[in-house]
Design a protein around this motif. Structure first.
Motif, PDB file in Angstrom:
ATOM      1  N   ALA A  22      51.013  31.103  47.130  1.00 18.64           N
ATOM      2  CA  ALA A  22      49.638  30.580  47.220  1.00 18.64           C
ATOM      3  C   ALA A  22      48.617  31.709  47.143  1.00 18.64           C
ATOM      4  N   ALA A  23      48.878  32.809  47.825  1.00 19.26           N
ATOM      5  CA  ALA A  23      47.957  33.951  47.783  1.00 19.26           C
ATOM      6  C   ALA A  23      47.930  34.576  46.394  1.00 19.26           C
ATOM      7  N   VAL A  24      49.074  34.628  45.733  1.00 19.02           N
ATOM      8  CA  VAL A  24      49.134  35.144  44.368  1.00 19.02           C
ATOM      9  C   VAL A  24      48.305  34.250  43.449  1.00 19.02           C
ATOM     10  N   ALA A  25      48.456  32.941  43.588  1.00 16.68           N
ATOM     11  CA  ALA A  25      47.689  31.996  42.758  1.00 16.68           C
ATOM     12  C   ALA A  25      46.190  32.145  43.006  1.00 16.68           C
ATOM     13  N   GLU A  26      45.793  32.317  44.241  1.00 13.18           N
ATOM     14  CA  GLU A  26      44.369  32.490  44.558  1.00 13.18           C
ATOM     15  C   GLU A  26      43.814  33.759  43.923  1.00 13.18           C
ATOM     16  N   LEU A  27      44.554  34.851  43.996  1.00 14.97           N
ATOM     17  CA  LEU A  27      44.112  36.096  43.372  1.00 14.97           C
ATOM     18  C   LEU A  27      44.008  35.913  41.854  1.00 14.97           C
ATOM     19  N   HIS A  28      44.992  35.276  41.257  1.00 11.21           N
ATOM     20  CA  HIS A  28      45.014  35.010  39.819  1.00 11.21           C
ATOM     21  C   HIS A  28      43.766  34.241  39.386  1.00 11.21           C
ATOM     22  N   VAL A  29      43.478  33.160  40.058  1.00 14.18           N
ATOM     23  CA  VAL A  29      42.321  32.332  39.697  1.00 14.18           C
ATOM     24  C   VAL A  29      41.019  33.112  39.893  1.00 14.18           C
ATOM     25  N   ARG A  30      40.915  33.829  40.974  1.00 11.03           N
ATOM     26  CA  ARG A  30      39.711  34.618  41.270  1.00 11.03           C
ATOM     27  C   ARG A  30      39.465  35.690  40.204  1.00 11.03           C
ATOM     28  N   ALA A  31      40.516  36.383  39.798  1.00 11.16           N
ATOM     29  CA  ALA A  31      40.379  37.428  38.777  1.00 11.16           C
ATOM     30  C   ALA A  31      40.066  36.818  37.411  1.00 11.16           C
TER      31      ALA A  31
END
Length: 168
Positions: A22-31
């Motif tokens: 979930a944290a990886v997905a959040e970073l991905h979307v944010r970037a």
């Protein structure tokens, strides 16, 4: 299994854990949102599920860079289906915008190259969004060049790059 485990000061680069999807997905979307001029399009993709699958995938690798116990960057790569065994594709490479220009991307890229060498890869490929000039400049500094086998087509939203995974 990821061989590239590095610790430099407060930066640790290691395999992403399933619990971090979930944290990886959040970073991905944010970037990703930073290089879309009209904002990130709603593509309907469940990025949490995609990243959970990437972390669990036995033939793929997901590296993460962690600084001060906080996820700061991610990279996902594997040999694409139908590609030669000595080729690897960098499917995702994102640095949290709060950590741009701090060297984390360069360290994570070096860890990827280390893993590619350990896996016997000779060539790496990727595609980058045409509007993402910052990423294009980063990849150029790391030695990526336009992929002569995949020249840009008119109206294409991505550029295709190639990297020679040279031995030490």
């Amino acid at each position: 299994m990821i061989r590239a485990h590095r610790t430099t000061g407060s930066l640790e680069i290691r395999a992403a854990l399933p619990a971090e999807a979930a944290a990886v997905a959040e970073l991905h979307v944010r970037a990703r949102a930073t290089y879309y001029p009209d904002g990130l399009p709603d593509d309907g993709v469940d990025w949490h599920a995609v990243w959970r699958g990437a972390v669990d995938r036995p033939d793929g690798h997901v590296l993460c860079a962690v600084r001060d116990s906080r996820l700061a960057a991610i990279a996902s790569f594997r040999t694409p289906e139908g590609a030669p065994a000595d080729m690897v594709k960098l499917f995702q490479f994102h640095v949290d915008p709060d950590h741009w220009r701090t060297g984390i991307g360069t360290e994570l890229h070096a860890a990827c190259v280390e893993q590619w060498r350990a896996d016997g890869k000779r060539t790496a490929v990727l595609d980058v969004h045409v509007d993402n000039q910052r990423a294009q400049a980063f990849y150029a500094r790391q030695g990526w060049i336009p992929d002569p086998e995949n020249p840009p087509a008119e109206g294409d939203h991505h550029l295709y790059l190639r990297f020679s995974v040279a031995g030490e």
